[in-house]
Design an enzyme around this catalytic site. Structure first.
Site, short mmCIF file in Angstrom:
data_model
loop_
_atom_site.label_atom_id
_atom_site.label_comp_id
_atom_site.label_asym_id
_atom_site.label_seq_id
_atom_site.Cartn_x
_atom_site.Cartn_y
_atom_site.Cartn_z
N ASN A 1 3.38 69.26 41.03
CA ASN A 1 4.17 70.48 40.78
C ASN A 1 3.37 71.77 41.01
OD1 ASN A 1 6.17 68.96 38.15
ND2 ASN A 1 6.73 69.32 40.28
N ASP B 1 14.69 66.08 35.24
CA ASP B 1 14.83 66.73 36.55
C ASP B 1 16.17 67.47 36.64
OD1 ASP B 1 14.01 67.43 39.08
OD2 ASP B 1 14.70 65.57 40.02
N GLY B 2 16.19 68.49 37.50
CA GLY B 2 17.44 69.20 37.80
C GLY B 2 17.53 70.60 37.21
C1 IPE Z 1 9.36 65.10 38.77
O1 IPE Z 1 10.30 65.98 39.25
C2 IPE Z 1 8.36 65.82 37.90
C3 IPE Z 1 8.85 66.24 36.59
C4 IPE Z 1 10.04 66.02 36.13
C5 IPE Z 1 7.89 66.96 35.79
P1 IPE Z 1 10.14 66.71 40.67
O2 IPE Z 1 11.31 67.61 40.83
O3 IPE Z 1 8.80 67.33 40.77
O4 IPE Z 1 10.19 65.49 41.69
P2 IPE Z 1 10.57 65.46 43.23
O5 IPE Z 1 9.76 66.52 43.92
O6 IPE Z 1 12.03 65.70 43.35
O7 IPE Z 1 10.22 64.07 43.67
C1 IPE Z 2 12.46 69.60 36.60
O1 IPE Z 2 13.40 70.38 37.26
C2 IPE Z 2 11.36 70.43 35.99
C3 IPE Z 2 10.04 70.22 36.61
C4 IPE Z 2 9.78 69.42 37.60
C5 IPE Z 2 8.94 71.00 36.06
P1 IPE Z 2 13.18 70.90 38.75
O2 IPE Z 2 12.53 72.24 38.69
O3 IPE Z 2 12.47 69.90 39.56
O4 IPE Z 2 14.68 71.03 39.23
P2 IPE Z 2 15.27 70.74 40.68
O5 IPE Z 2 14.85 69.37 41.06
O6 IPE Z 2 14.69 71.80 41.58
O7 IPE Z 2 16.74 70.87 40.51
MG MG Z 3 13.11 68.36 40.72
#
Ligand code: IPE
Ligand code: IPE
Ligand code: MG
Length: 231
Positions: free
Chosen positions: A59, A11-12
């Site tokens: 997602n 994440d991030g």
């Molecule tokens: C979890 O991350 C899903 C993946 C890493 C693929 P998200 O960014 O989707 O989760 P939330 O929305 O912060 O809970």
């Molecule tokens: C994780 O990073 C990737 C996926 C969930 C596909 P994010 O896209 O959720 O990154 P943040 O949470 O917006 O920073």
């Molecule tokens: Mg995220």
């Protein structure tokens, strides 16, 4: 001790990009590079199973362009890394709802799974169009279908588990989440019941081998009791 099975909630990516004034896609691109580094690092450290939470069933709520960009990266990863998988004996597998994936992603995934099926090193399980609740419901439906000629007795945990996506893969020992969020976001709800949890404040694109080693070292200091008592 090296945990045999590590799951990572990567994440991030978006926040990493935002902090640099870049588009979210730039974060996903750097996230792919981090995934490549961590797959190599985990394989070198002797991890047996690495489950990467790549795209959740939730997602799909994101903008169509972002979703398309992520799937493009996944395809690139699957078809561009074959030499690396071969060199390192890495076997690719999938967890999640395969039927709901875009056709071209299905094709690349099927190819990578078939081409690496005989490799005996670390297994990389791509959790793609994956949701823990979705997996449990699909497993329940498979268990019901399999029981049609059965005696209708209630399922045991063992019978139910045999219908999960990868029943031969042991449950995760360590689940890592990056970017400082303390939630599972629907990752491995069944299998993660006794996983040790580790949250890293770093954004996923910044992750490298020392971060993985720190997580493993922290895991090594945990006492896993599985509901029992200390010796
Ligand atoms: C979890 O991350 C899903 C993946 C890493 C693929 P998200 O960014 O989707 O989760 P939330 O929305 O912060 O809970
Ligand atoms: C994780 O990073 C990737 C996926 C969930 C596909 P994010 O896209 O959720 O990154 P943040 O949470 O917006 O920073
Ligand atoms: Mg995220």
């Amino acid at each position: 001790m090296i945990p045999p099975h590590i799951g990572i909630i990567m994440d991030g990516n978006g926040r990493w990009a935002k902090g640099r004034g870049l588009a979210r896609s730039a974060g996903h691109l750097e996230g792919l590079n981090a995934a490549k580094r961590i797959v190599k690092a985990a394989s070198d450290l002797g991890v047996r199973y690495l489950t990467l939470y790549t795209f959740s069933t939730e997602n799909w709520k994101r903008a169509a362009e972002e979703v398309a960009f992520i799937f493009d990266l996944v395809k690139q990863y699957l078809c561009g890394e074959l030499a690396f998988y071969r060199e390192n004996g890495i076997r690719i597998r999938h967890a999640g709802d395969f039927s709901g994936l875009p056709p071209d992603v299905k094709q690349e995934l099927e190819d990578a799974i078939a081409e690496t099926a005989g490799f005996t090193g670390m297994q990389v399980i791509l959790a793609l169009n994956y949701g823990g609740r979705d997996e449990i419901v699909r497993a329940a439906n498979r268990a019901l279908a399999a029981d049609q000629a059965g005696d209708g007795r209630p399922f045991s945990e063992a019978i139910f588990e045999a219908h999960l996506d990868n029943p031969d893969v042991p449950p995760p020992d360590l689940i890592i989440r990056t970017a400082g969020e303390f939630r599972t976001s629907n990752f491995m709800l069944w299998q993660g019941a006794y996983a040790e949890l580790y949250v890293s404040p770093k954004f996923w694109p910044d992750w490298d081998k020392p971060d993985l080693m720190a997580a493993i070292e922290n895991y090594s200091s945990r006492e896993r009791k599985f509901g029992g008592v200390s010796e």
